[in-house]
Design a protein around this motif. Structure first.
Motif, mmCIF file in Angstrom:
data_model
loop_
_atom_site.group_PDB
_atom_site.id
_atom_site.type_symbol
_atom_site.label_atom_id
_atom_site.label_comp_id
_atom_site.label_asym_id
_atom_site.label_seq_id
_atom_site.Cartn_x
_atom_site.Cartn_y
_atom_site.Cartn_z
ATOM 1 N N LEU A 41 6.398 -16.732 82.117
ATOM 2 C CA LEU A 41 7.695 -16.406 82.716
ATOM 3 C C LEU A 41 8.838 -16.836 81.798
ATOM 4 O O LEU A 41 9.816 -16.094 81.633
ATOM 5 N N ARG A 42 8.708 -18.022 81.194
ATOM 6 C CA ARG A 42 9.743 -18.494 80.272
ATOM 7 C C ARG A 42 9.942 -17.498 79.127
ATOM 8 O O ARG A 42 11.074 -17.148 78.773
ATOM 9 N N ASP A 43 8.822 -17.019 78.554
ATOM 10 C CA ASP A 43 8.926 -16.069 77.457
ATOM 11 C C ASP A 43 9.498 -14.737 77.924
ATOM 12 O O ASP A 43 10.226 -14.070 77.183
ATOM 13 N N GLN A 44 9.173 -14.343 79.145
ATOM 14 C CA GLN A 44 9.618 -13.036 79.647
ATOM 15 C C GLN A 44 11.117 -12.997 79.902
ATOM 16 O O GLN A 44 11.779 -12.002 79.583
ATOM 17 N N ILE A 45 11.671 -14.078 80.490
ATOM 18 C CA ILE A 45 13.099 -14.059 80.828
ATOM 19 C C ILE A 45 13.953 -14.789 79.792
ATOM 20 O O ILE A 45 15.188 -14.739 79.864
ATOM 21 N N GLY A 46 13.309 -15.456 78.833
ATOM 22 C CA GLY A 46 14.055 -16.133 77.789
ATOM 23 C C GLY A 46 14.800 -17.363 78.251
ATOM 24 O O GLY A 46 15.829 -17.731 77.660
ATOM 25 N N LYS A 47 14.313 -18.021 79.290
ATOM 26 C CA LYS A 47 14.960 -19.221 79.813
ATOM 27 C C LYS A 47 13.902 -20.253 80.177
ATOM 28 O O LYS A 47 12.778 -19.896 80.537
ATOM 29 N N ARG A 48 14.284 -21.509 80.133
ATOM 30 C CA ARG A 48 13.383 -22.562 80.573
ATOM 31 C C ARG A 48 13.282 -22.522 82.089
ATOM 32 O O ARG A 48 14.288 -22.313 82.788
ATOM 33 N N VAL A 49 12.068 -22.694 82.609
ATOM 34 C CA VAL A 49 11.856 -22.662 84.058
ATOM 35 C C VAL A 49 11.165 -23.948 84.494
ATOM 36 O O VAL A 49 10.404 -24.550 83.736
ATOM 37 N N TYR A 50 11.442 -24.363 85.731
ATOM 38 C CA TYR A 50 10.945 -25.625 86.263
ATOM 39 C C TYR A 50 10.148 -25.358 87.545
ATOM 40 O O TYR A 50 10.695 -24.799 88.503
ATOM 41 N N PRO A 51 8.889 -25.752 87.599
ATOM 42 C CA PRO A 51 8.099 -25.529 88.819
ATOM 43 C C PRO A 51 8.571 -26.439 89.948
ATOM 44 O O PRO A 51 8.961 -27.587 89.717
ATOM 45 N N VAL A 52 8.523 -25.935 91.179
ATOM 46 C CA VAL A 52 8.931 -26.732 92.345
ATOM 47 C C VAL A 52 7.852 -26.769 93.426
ATOM 48 O O VAL A 52 7.920 -27.575 94.341
ATOM 49 N N HIS A 53 6.869 -25.884 93.334
ATOM 50 C CA HIS A 53 5.732 -25.913 94.260
ATOM 51 C C HIS A 53 4.565 -25.272 93.537
ATOM 52 O O HIS A 53 4.664 -24.897 92.374
ATOM 53 N N ARG A 54 3.422 -25.175 94.208
ATOM 54 C CA ARG A 54 2.233 -24.703 93.521
ATOM 55 C C ARG A 54 1.515 -23.637 94.339
ATOM 56 O O ARG A 54 1.648 -23.558 95.557
ATOM 57 N N VAL A 62 3.873 -14.862 96.022
ATOM 58 C CA VAL A 62 5.225 -15.264 95.659
ATOM 59 C C VAL A 62 5.284 -16.753 95.327
ATOM 60 O O VAL A 62 4.756 -17.587 96.042
ATOM 61 N N ILE A 63 5.949 -17.056 94.211
ATOM 62 C CA ILE A 63 6.180 -18.427 93.793
ATOM 63 C C ILE A 63 7.566 -18.486 93.165
ATOM 64 O O ILE A 63 7.999 -17.539 92.505
ATOM 65 N N VAL A 64 8.273 -19.591 93.396
ATOM 66 C CA VAL A 64 9.652 -19.711 92.925
ATOM 67 C C VAL A 64 9.750 -20.822 91.890
ATOM 68 O O VAL A 64 9.063 -21.842 91.974
ATOM 69 N N PHE A 65 10.597 -20.613 90.884
ATOM 70 C CA PHE A 65 10.893 -21.597 89.852
ATOM 71 C C PHE A 65 12.401 -21.812 89.806
ATOM 72 O O PHE A 65 13.178 -20.886 90.021
ATOM 73 N N ALA A 66 12.791 -23.044 89.490
ATOM 74 C CA ALA A 66 14.199 -23.332 89.264
ATOM 75 C C ALA A 66 14.546 -23.084 87.804
ATOM 76 O O ALA A 66 13.677 -23.101 86.924
ATOM 77 N N LEU A 67 15.838 -22.886 87.540
ATOM 78 C CA LEU A 67 16.303 -22.668 86.174
ATOM 79 C C LEU A 67 17.076 -23.864 85.635
ATOM 80 O O LEU A 67 17.685 -23.770 84.558
ATOM 81 N N SER A 68 17.055 -24.986 86.377
ATOM 82 C CA SER A 68 17.635 -26.240 85.901
ATOM 83 C C SER A 68 16.904 -27.377 86.587
ATOM 84 O O SER A 68 16.316 -27.199 87.671
ATOM 85 N N SER A 69 16.961 -28.561 85.994
ATOM 86 C CA SER A 69 16.292 -29.712 86.601
ATOM 87 C C SER A 69 16.960 -30.126 87.904
ATOM 88 O O SER A 69 16.291 -30.602 88.829
ATOM 89 N N THR A 70 18.281 -29.948 88.005
ATOM 90 C CA THR A 70 18.987 -30.299 89.244
ATOM 91 C C THR A 70 18.533 -29.434 90.397
ATOM 92 O O THR A 70 18.211 -29.922 91.490
ATOM 93 N N VAL A 71 18.483 -28.137 90.179
ATOM 94 C CA VAL A 71 18.026 -27.226 91.230
ATOM 95 C C VAL A 71 16.560 -27.460 91.542
ATOM 96 O O VAL A 71 16.140 -27.393 92.695
ATOM 97 N N LEU A 75 15.107 -28.081 95.285
ATOM 98 C CA LEU A 75 14.077 -27.209 95.857
ATOM 99 C C LEU A 75 12.794 -27.987 96.150
ATOM 100 O O LEU A 75 12.162 -27.782 97.192
ATOM 101 N N SER A 76 12.416 -28.888 95.261
ATOM 102 C CA SER A 76 11.222 -29.695 95.493
ATOM 103 C C SER A 76 11.374 -30.525 96.758
ATOM 104 O O SER A 76 10.428 -30.677 97.538
ATOM 105 N N GLU A 77 12.565 -31.062 96.978
ATOM 106 C CA GLU A 77 12.816 -31.839 98.191
ATOM 107 C C GLU A 77 12.700 -30.968 99.434
ATOM 108 O O GLU A 77 12.142 -31.387 100.450
ATOM 109 N N ALA A 78 13.198 -29.731 99.355
ATOM 110 C CA ALA A 78 13.092 -28.821 100.496
ATOM 111 C C ALA A 78 11.635 -28.528 100.830
ATOM 112 O O ALA A 78 11.250 -28.475 102.004
ATOM 113 N N PHE A 79 10.807 -28.359 99.810
ATOM 114 C CA PHE A 79 9.386 -28.126 100.051
ATOM 115 C C PHE A 79 8.729 -29.361 100.655
ATOM 116 O O PHE A 79 7.965 -29.262 101.612
ATOM 117 N N SER A 80 9.027 -30.534 100.111
ATOM 118 C CA SER A 80 8.381 -31.752 100.613
ATOM 119 C C SER A 80 8.854 -32.107 102.015
ATOM 120 O O SER A 80 8.121 -32.721 102.787
#
Length: 257
Positions: A41-54, A62-71, A75-80
């Motif tokens: 995904l990082r290579d496809q969109i040209g941006k660093r991505v951060y996993p928030v769930h598995r 469907v799986i979602v990734f954040a585009l910053s460590s803050t987000v 998001l990880s907190e919302a999942f937990s």
């Protein structure tokens, strides 16, 4: 390699369809693997991505990734904190109940420590049978074979929770090599052209951590499960890719910081 199917993207996060068989990211259990969803995904969109769930490797959807460590942290907190609505579709052996709540405690298996050293944790999954089929073939010891289409809503996030809960209740997911039954797995692989775990994450809904809106994503099934649903007469239950983003009345988490 085919490009990933992007379901939703803005400046803060991106959601994609994870193919069955693809690991989300590198781990100690992924020795020798070279393909990972995060890097693709990082290579496809040209941006660093951060996993928030598995999602488990054999599970699609469907799986979602954040585009910053803050987000990612928000998001990880919302999942937990169980603030995310998740729905899955599974094909299981037997005729599942119309509705049931499965609340068997589960050990947090991490593949590194002996199970006996890991305490059992509360776990809860709501299930609903959407359809069922009886095939005039002897797969096991019975002259006919019954299977069900089940919608599962995990209310907690234990490892392999849906797979373990359904197996414990007596309705293992087809294609589950660890918690299922091999004779049914082989039947679906050899006779129904479905050689994968028949579990897909089809719906994810959460409050956007930055923008004042709710994000509700629905994900279509892959070609294998779509063809199987048509074959079994379940085409009316096929989900379609869709995105809904109704506005929120309360401020987002980041807006309150």
């Amino acid at each position: 390699m085919l490009p990933l199917r992007i379901l939703y993207q803005d400046e803060h996060l991106v959601a994609v369809h994870k193919p069955s068989g693809l690991l989300v990211h590198r781990s100690a259990l992924a020795r020798g693997e070279t393909q990972f969803l995060l890097q693709q995904l990082r290579d496809q969109i040209g941006k660093r991505v951060y996993p928030v769930h598995r999602l488990d490797r054999p599970t699609s959807g469907v799986i979602v990734f954040a585009l910053s460590s803050t987000v990612a942290g928000l998001l990880s907190e919302a999942f937990s904190e169980r603030q995310v609505e998740k729905r899955y579709l599974a094909v299981v052996r037997g005729k599942a109940p119309d509705e049931a709540r499965l609340d068997y405690p589960l050990r947090e298996e991490d593949g590194l420590r002996p199970k006996a050293e890991m305490p059992a944790m509360p776990a809860m999954t709501d299930i609903r049978r959407l359809d069922s089929v009886e095939l005039p073939v002897q797969v096991d010891r019975y002259p006919v074979a019954r299977y069900s289409l089940v919608e599962a809503r995990p209310l907690t996030g234990r490892r392999h929770q849906i797979r373990r809960h359904l197996s414990r209740r007596g309705y293992p997911i087809i294609g589950d090599a660890k918690h299922g039954k091999s004779v049914h797995n082989r039947f679906f692989a050899d006779q129904l052209n479905a050689p994968r775990l028949l579990l897909a994450a089809t719906h994810l809904a959460f409050d956007h951590p930055v923008l004042a809106k709710r994000v509700a994503l629905t994900c279509a099934l892959d070609d294998t499960m779509t063809a199987l649903f048509h074959h079994l007469g379940w085409a009316g239950h096929l989900p379609l890719d869709s995105v809904r983003t109704p506005p929120l009345t309360a401020p987002s988490a980041l807006q309150m910081l």
